[in-house]
Design an enzyme around this catalytic site. Structure first.
Site, PDB file in Angstrom:
ATOM      1  N   HIS A  97       0.848  -1.193   0.000  1.00 14.49           N
ATOM      2  CA  HIS A  97       0.000   0.000   0.000  1.00 14.49           C
ATOM      3  C   HIS A  97       0.881   1.241   0.000  1.00 14.49           C
ATOM      4  CE1 HIS A  97      -4.094   1.809   1.202  1.00 14.49           C
ATOM      5  NE2 HIS A  97      -3.285   2.819   0.843  1.00 14.49           N
ATOM      6  N   HIS A  99       1.616   5.233  -2.215  1.00 12.77           N
ATOM      7  CA  HIS A  99       1.132   6.275  -3.130  1.00 12.77           C
ATOM      8  C   HIS A  99       2.359   7.064  -3.577  1.00 12.77           C
ATOM      9  CE1 HIS A  99      -3.125   5.587  -2.126  1.00 12.77           C
ATOM     10  NE2 HIS A  99      -2.728   5.461  -0.875  1.00 12.77           N
ATOM     11  N   LYS A 223      -8.708  -0.323  -7.065  1.00 11.55           N
ATOM     12  CA  LYS A 223      -8.761   0.192  -5.694  1.00 11.55           C
ATOM     13  C   LYS A 223     -10.064   0.972  -5.541  1.00 11.55           C
ATOM     14  CE  LYS A 223      -7.651   2.535  -1.808  1.00 11.55           C
ATOM     15  NZ  LYS A 223      -6.646   3.594  -1.888  1.00 11.55           N
ATOM     16  N   HIS A 264      -9.985   0.428   0.472  1.00 12.28           N
ATOM     17  CA  HIS A 264      -9.831   1.340   1.612  1.00 12.28           C
ATOM     18  C   HIS A 264     -11.101   1.265   2.447  1.00 12.28           C
ATOM     19  CE1 HIS A 264      -9.652   5.412   3.571  1.00 12.28           C
ATOM     20  NE2 HIS A 264     -10.961   5.287   3.420  1.00 12.28           N
ATOM     21  N   HIS A 284      -6.382  -0.738   5.967  1.00 10.66           N
ATOM     22  CA  HIS A 284      -6.599   0.021   7.218  1.00 10.66           C
ATOM     23  C   HIS A 284      -7.459  -0.785   8.198  1.00 10.66           C
ATOM     24  CE1 HIS A 284      -5.127   3.096   4.566  1.00 10.66           C
ATOM     25  NE2 HIS A 284      -6.302   3.285   3.978  1.00 10.66           N
ATOM     26  N   ASP A 357       0.839   2.601   3.503  1.00  5.23           N
ATOM     27  CA  ASP A 357       0.181   3.842   3.065  1.00  5.23           C
ATOM     28  C   ASP A 357       1.195   4.977   2.928  1.00  5.23           C
ATOM     29  OD1 ASP A 357      -1.937   5.303   2.113  1.00  5.23           O
ATOM     30  OD2 ASP A 357      -2.953   5.540   4.031  1.00  5.23           O
TER      31      ASP A 357
END
Length: 451
Positions: A97, A99, A223, A264, A284, A357
């Site tokens: 995970h 970005h 996603k 998510h 999460h 994340d």
């Protein structure tokens, strides 16, 4: 068509000369494409399938693949030697995970209005290189703007730039006003009405269209943001944001196109709707309870905990002005819950894959997640397995990733010590190889891992 060749081409001398030239060119080409062979002598090798360190192994690498793993130290004729006899060698680490196009800071919300896709791309090149040098040779990127990570993946695969092996979702899919609606927080005249191309859906038809658009864009997976989120400029951080028929449409369409689906989700109801619909992973999972855990175990759903994100937003929520107030309140509430939730899920046997994340926190710091996982009750061996063996399972890439085994990509890292005794060593990797190419080598002699 018949071509009349000049008489001199028919002479034996010229024939022999041409043959000689062809043989020379062929030999040169063969030499240029000869496979490179490397022998990596590892003092300790992490067996990611069983979660243990094996002593004194030699890994033979040919081009980008592992040819074999042998007991003891060997070097075959013609092999380049990499001496890691004082190090513990592990499979390349995998973060499920990230970005890459983002790195959160006080100016993040303004960048939406001032940055072009090229700006995000250039950032992603930099963050990708930092990620690779930190020992993460494979990542899942779960959402960007403008599909820049699709282009980044392609450039890395072509060898144009350095970076991790990327599996990307491109633009994530949300509902109007939901987490990942790209116009949340804009003034009314700028909001417009984004649709499936921009990753915003309402109803079954647009949900199917959004999945097909991701296929057209060249994404590797889907996603979706099934609940509210912490950093979006919207009131709720955990409310369900897709109806069940929309989720079912996304899952059915994704399966037709061979896509896995990452979700998510913070709130219980949104999570459980997604799990019942048949998604592959929950990211999460803040408010999962025993019923949610039981449902995940029943359906075989993966959990990607992202403890670093919770830790980071909690810390930043105490800084005046760092977050908009609507975000600050969510960060202070949701952030502290993640470790406790993770500890319960681990003890009850949920399948866990490593994910951070990152992009919320700083790229290159990904390995701090290991310490948070261990702090919450996971064994060091299981935390490493989550970032190797289990991550490869989640990606359905066990045939080529996740362990130091014959036939798999030659992705390896090394640390100066025993990571099963000190998990923080993974924050200081000394050696990085991806696809048979060395990106980082030890700068000084290592301290041998303790028995």
């Amino acid at each position: 068509m018949i071509v009349n060749l000049p008489l001199w081409l028919e002479s034996g001398h010229i024939h022999r000369s041409l043959c000689g030239l062809l043989l020379t060119v062929s030999a040169a080409f063969s030499s240029a494409t000869t496979a490179e062979s490397i022998a990596i002598q590892a003092g300790w090798l992490f067996d990611s399938e069983r979660g243990r360190l094996l002593e004194k192994r030699t890994v033979h690498v040919v081009d980008d693949r592992i040819e074999s793993v042998e007991r003891g130290f060997y070097q075959r004729e013609g092999e380049r030697l990499i001496d890691l006899r004082d190090y513990a060698v592990l499979p390349g680490l995998m973060d499920m995970h990230t970005h890459l196009a983002y790195e959160y800071g006080p100016k993040t919300y303004v960048e939406t209005f001032t940055w072009n896709p090229a700006d995000y791309t250039l950032r992603a090149v930099n963050t990708g290189q930092r990620t690779l040098m930190a020992g993460f040779t494979t990542v899942r990127d779960l959402g960007d703007s403008g599909n820049v990570t699709i282009s980044l993946r392609n450039a890395i695969n072509r060898g144009d730039i350095d970076g991790p092996r990327i599996f990307t979702a491109g633009k994530s899919i949300a509902t109007t006003g939901g987490h990942a609606d790209p116009t949340n927080g804009y003034r009314h005249s700028l909001m417009g009405s984004p649709g499936p191309v921009q990753g915003v859906v309402n109803g079954v038809a647009s949900a199917r269209e959004a999945v097909r658009q991701r296929y057209k864009d060249g994404a590797d997976l889907i996603k979706i943001t099934a609940t509210g989120g912490v950093l979006s400029v919207a009131r709720s951080g955990d409310n369900p944001q897709f109806m069940e028929d929309e989720l079912e449409a996304i899952v059915a369409t994704a399966k037709d196109y061979g896509f896995a689906i990452a979700v998510h989700a913070h709130g219980k109801e949104g999570m459980e709707r997604a799990i019942r619909a048949g998604v592959d992973s929950i990211e999460h999972g803040t408010y999962m309870d025993d019923e949610t855990i039981e449902l995940m175990e029943e359906r075989g759903t993966w959990y990607v905990p992202t403890l670093m994100a919770g830790d980071w937003v909690t810390a930043k929520s105490s800084i005046d002005g760092f977050f908009p107030e609507v975000v600050r309140d969510k960060a202070a509430t949701i952030g502290p819950l993640l470790q406790e939730t993770f500890g319960r899920a681990y003890k009850q046997g949920v399948r866990i894959a490593f994910g951070t994340d990152t992009g919320v926190s700083r790229h290159g710091d990904n390995a701090r997640e290991f310490a948070l996982m261990v702090e919450a009750g996971m064994t060091p061996a299981d935390s490493i397995r989550a970032a190797t063996w289990s991550a490869a399972e989640l990606l359905n890439a066990q045939d080529r990733l996740g362990s130091v085994s014959a036939g798999k990509y030659a992705d390896m890292v090394a640390v100066a010590g025993n990571p099963l005794q000190d998990i923080t060593l993974l924050q200081r990797v000394q050696f990085v190889m991806k696809g048979g190419r060395v990106y980082r080598e030890p700068e000084r002699p290592a301290v041998a891992p303790a028995e």
